[in-house]
Design a protein around this motif. Sequence first.
Motif, PDB file in Angstrom:
ATOM      1  N   TYR A   1     -40.647  -2.235  16.914  1.00 28.70           N
ATOM      2  CA  TYR A   1     -40.690  -0.799  17.175  1.00 28.70           C
ATOM      3  C   TYR A   1     -40.175  -0.112  15.918  1.00 28.70           C
ATOM      4  O   TYR A   1     -38.971  -0.113  15.653  1.00 28.70           O
ATOM      5  N   TYR A   2     -41.084   0.455  15.132  1.00 24.80           N
ATOM      6  CA  TYR A   2     -40.681   1.084  13.873  1.00 24.80           C
ATOM      7  C   TYR A   2     -40.505   2.581  14.065  1.00 24.80           C
ATOM      8  O   TYR A   2     -41.423   3.275  14.516  1.00 24.80           O
ATOM      9  N   GLY A   3     -39.323   3.069  13.692  1.00 24.96           N
ATOM     10  CA  GLY A   3     -39.044   4.487  13.839  1.00 24.96           C
ATOM     11  C   GLY A   3     -38.037   4.722  14.934  1.00 24.96           C
ATOM     12  O   GLY A   3     -36.977   4.093  14.964  1.00 24.96           O
ATOM     13  N   SER A   4     -38.372   5.623  15.836  1.00 31.13           N
ATOM     14  CA  SER A   4     -37.453   5.997  16.916  1.00 31.13           C
ATOM     15  C   SER A   4     -38.189   6.016  18.243  1.00 31.13           C
ATOM     16  O   SER A   4     -39.160   6.763  18.414  1.00 31.13           O
TER      17      SER A   4
ATOM     18  N   ALA B   1     -35.437  -9.186  24.882  1.00 30.40           N
ATOM     19  CA  ALA B   1     -34.115  -9.398  24.290  1.00 30.40           C
ATOM     20  C   ALA B   1     -34.165 -10.238  23.024  1.00 30.40           C
ATOM     21  O   ALA B   1     -33.365 -10.049  22.103  1.00 30.40           O
ATOM     22  N   THR B   2     -35.117 -11.168  22.952  1.00 33.54           N
ATOM     23  CA  THR B   2     -35.171 -12.084  21.806  1.00 33.54           C
ATOM     24  C   THR B   2     -36.426 -11.930  20.959  1.00 33.54           C
ATOM     25  O   THR B   2     -36.461 -12.391  19.813  1.00 33.54           O
ATOM     26  N   ASP B   3     -37.458 -11.288  21.508  1.00 34.32           N
ATOM     27  CA  ASP B   3     -38.766 -11.262  20.845  1.00 34.32           C
ATOM     28  C   ASP B   3     -39.161  -9.887  20.320  1.00 34.32           C
ATOM     29  O   ASP B   3     -40.304  -9.696  19.906  1.00 34.32           O
ATOM     30  N   SER B   4     -38.245  -8.916  20.335  1.00 27.31           N
ATOM     31  CA  SER B   4     -38.572  -7.593  19.809  1.00 27.31           C
ATOM     32  C   SER B   4     -37.470  -7.128  18.867  1.00 27.31           C
ATOM     33  O   SER B   4     -36.339  -7.627  18.904  1.00 27.31           O
ATOM     34  N   TYR B   5     -37.826  -6.165  18.028  1.00 28.96           N
ATOM     35  CA  TYR B   5     -36.865  -5.661  17.037  1.00 28.96           C
ATOM     36  C   TYR B   5     -37.105  -4.175  16.813  1.00 28.96           C
ATOM     37  O   TYR B   5     -38.250  -3.740  16.694  1.00 28.96           O
ATOM     38  N   ASP B   6     -36.021  -3.412  16.785  1.00 31.32           N
ATOM     39  CA  ASP B   6     -36.077  -1.988  16.468  1.00 31.32           C
ATOM     40  C   ASP B   6     -35.755  -1.795  14.995  1.00 31.32           C
ATOM     41  O   ASP B   6     -34.649  -2.097  14.548  1.00 31.32           O
ATOM     42  N   ASP B   7     -36.739  -1.309  14.256  1.00 25.95           N
ATOM     43  CA  ASP B   7     -36.585  -1.060  12.829  1.00 25.95           C
ATOM     44  C   ASP B   7     -36.461   0.446  12.620  1.00 25.95           C
ATOM     45  O   ASP B   7     -37.426   1.197  12.785  1.00 25.95           O
ATOM     46  N   ALA B   8     -35.259   0.896  12.275  1.00 25.41           N
ATOM     47  CA  ALA B   8     -34.986   2.327  12.134  1.00 25.41           C
ATOM     48  C   ALA B   8     -35.333   2.800  10.726  1.00 25.41           C
ATOM     49  O   ALA B   8     -34.465   3.031   9.884  1.00 25.41           O
TER      50      ALA B   8
ATOM     51  N   GLY C   1     -34.375 -12.895  10.223  1.00 26.32           N
ATOM     52  CA  GLY C   1     -34.061 -13.381  11.563  1.00 26.32           C
ATOM     53  C   GLY C   1     -34.083 -12.341  12.663  1.00 26.32           C
ATOM     54  O   GLY C   1     -33.635 -12.621  13.773  1.00 26.32           O
ATOM     55  N   HIS C   2     -34.608 -11.155  12.373  1.00 22.00           N
ATOM     56  CA  HIS C   2     -34.712 -10.156  13.444  1.00 22.00           C
ATOM     57  C   HIS C   2     -35.768 -10.557  14.479  1.00 22.00           C
ATOM     58  O   HIS C   2     -35.664 -10.186  15.648  1.00 22.00           O
ATOM     59  N   LEU C   3     -36.809 -11.269  14.037  1.00 20.90           N
ATOM     60  CA  LEU C   3     -37.835 -11.803  14.927  1.00 20.90           C
ATOM     61  C   LEU C   3     -37.972 -13.296  14.681  1.00 20.90           C
ATOM     62  O   LEU C   3     -37.767 -13.767  13.545  1.00 20.90           O
ATOM     63  N   PRO C   4     -38.319 -14.072  15.701  1.00 20.27           N
ATOM     64  CA  PRO C   4     -38.523 -15.518  15.510  1.00 20.27           C
ATOM     65  C   PRO C   4     -39.673 -15.788  14.533  1.00 20.27           C
ATOM     66  O   PRO C   4     -40.611 -15.003  14.418  1.00 20.27           O
ATOM     67  N   SER C   5     -39.566 -16.900  13.838  1.00 18.55           N
ATOM     68  CA  SER C   5     -40.660 -17.373  12.980  1.00 18.55           C
ATOM     69  C   SER C   5     -41.564 -18.241  13.838  1.00 18.55           C
ATOM     70  O   SER C   5     -41.198 -19.352  14.227  1.00 18.55           O
ATOM     71  N   ASP C   6     -42.749 -17.747  14.162  1.00 22.33           N
ATOM     72  CA  ASP C   6     -43.641 -18.407  15.115  1.00 22.33           C
ATOM     73  C   ASP C   6     -45.072 -18.323  14.593  1.00 22.33           C
ATOM     74  O   ASP C   6     -45.714 -17.281  14.687  1.00 22.33           O
ATOM     75  N   VAL C   7     -45.568 -19.417  14.048  1.00 17.67           N
ATOM     76  CA  VAL C   7     -46.914 -19.398  13.446  1.00 17.67           C
ATOM     77  C   VAL C   7     -47.996 -19.181  14.498  1.00 17.67           C
ATOM     78  O   VAL C   7     -49.116 -18.788  14.163  1.00 17.67           O
TER      79      VAL C   7
ATOM     80  N   GLY D   1     -47.460 -17.140  17.141  1.00 17.38           N
ATOM     81  CA  GLY D   1     -47.159 -15.881  17.813  1.00 17.38           C
ATOM     82  C   GLY D   1     -48.104 -14.775  17.399  1.00 17.38           C
ATOM     83  O   GLY D   1     -48.818 -14.878  16.396  1.00 17.38           O
ATOM     84  N   LEU D   2     -48.115 -13.712  18.179  1.00 20.33           N
ATOM     85  CA  LEU D   2     -48.844 -12.504  17.825  1.00 20.33           C
ATOM     86  C   LEU D   2     -47.814 -11.433  17.504  1.00 20.33           C
ATOM     87  O   LEU D   2     -47.101 -10.938  18.388  1.00 20.33           O
ATOM     88  N   TYR D   3     -47.703 -11.102  16.229  1.00 18.76           N
ATOM     89  CA  TYR D   3     -46.775 -10.068  15.795  1.00 18.76           C
ATOM     90  C   TYR D   3     -47.435  -8.703  16.003  1.00 18.76           C
ATOM     91  O   TYR D   3     -48.620  -8.518  15.712  1.00 18.76           O
ATOM     92  N   ILE D   4     -46.665  -7.769  16.530  1.00 20.62           N
ATOM     93  CA  ILE D   4     -47.173  -6.448  16.897  1.00 20.62           C
ATOM     94  C   ILE D   4     -46.296  -5.396  16.235  1.00 20.62           C
ATOM     95  O   ILE D   4     -45.062  -5.486  16.282  1.00 20.62           O
ATOM     96  N   LEU D   5     -46.919  -4.414  15.633  1.00 25.07           N
ATOM     97  CA  LEU D   5     -46.184  -3.306  15.030  1.00 25.07           C
ATOM     98  C   LEU D   5     -46.610  -2.012  15.703  1.00 25.07           C
ATOM     99  O   LEU D   5     -47.789  -1.645  15.661  1.00 25.07           O
ATOM    100  N   THR D   6     -45.659  -1.345  16.359  1.00 24.61           N
ATOM    101  CA  THR D   6     -45.911   0.001  16.848  1.00 24.61           C
ATOM    102  C   THR D   6     -44.998   0.944  16.090  1.00 24.61           C
ATOM    103  O   THR D   6     -43.921   0.543  15.634  1.00 24.61           O
ATOM    104  N   ILE D   7     -45.433   2.172  15.912  1.00 26.85           N
ATOM    105  CA  ILE D   7     -44.792   3.102  14.984  1.00 26.85           C
ATOM    106  C   ILE D   7     -44.657   4.457  15.654  1.00 26.85           C
ATOM    107  O   ILE D   7     -45.621   4.973  16.235  1.00 26.85           O
TER     108      ILE D   7
END
Length: 241
Positions: free
Chosen positions: A6-9, A54-61, A85-91, A93-99
């Motif tokens: 989750y990028y932003g606020s 709790a373990t698979d998402s990250y808030d990037d401010a 280490g904010h997100l697991p390294s998972d080859v 996985g599907l990484y998702i960016l919302t803004i």
Amino acid sequence: DALPIYYGSFSAKQHSILDTFLQHVGGSKAFNVTTEYYDSQGQSIANVLNYDPATDSYDDAYSLGHALSGDYFETTLLHNAVAVGHLPSDVNGLYILTISPDVTLPDNVWCAYHSYSPEIIDGAEVVYAVAPDPPAATGILGGCSGNVAIYHDKVSPNFDMGMDSVVDSLIHELGESTSDPLITAWFTFTGQEMGDVCNFNYGPTFLAPNGAHANHKFGNRDYLAQQLWSLADPEGCVQGH
């Protein structure tokens, strides 16, 4: 696994709208449509998407500021989150960016897209999707939200037109990321993928308690999420099987 940034606020409610969808779309009738597709070894896609907020998402401010530019801002953000280490390294996985909508984006970033990159985890072709929360003031929201574009609703099922639009865009990208992860698998002779063929196609709908059109329930929330292209006989856009 789903691994969103989750990028932003974003508010707690906005997190809940997307988190609830990601927690319940795996195993659903909607995502089951992807099991009709298979990889180069003939293995069918599994109707599974694991996600623990709790373990698979990250808030990037705003680590890269309030304006994202250049060709690789998305892979930079995803790489940085994994590297520290904010997100697991998972080859796999599907990484998702919302803004969040207060972030300025390049003009070519529309409702959503998916791709792959060796830059997120060094040396691995990792699949990712980008689905920004579209700003209403620029008119982008009206071009991404089915509640606005198709049904002319004044509200969306969860009273957040932007985040409800993110879910609608993401079911499109989830389907395509699994059926055509490296842009070499399933697409039509005109280049459309299984989500493109059914864009803004919702099938039967019902009214959410607030009067907005919806066609799915994931967890305890109603959503309007586009149909996906089924390979079953007869082929066509379906809500699920």
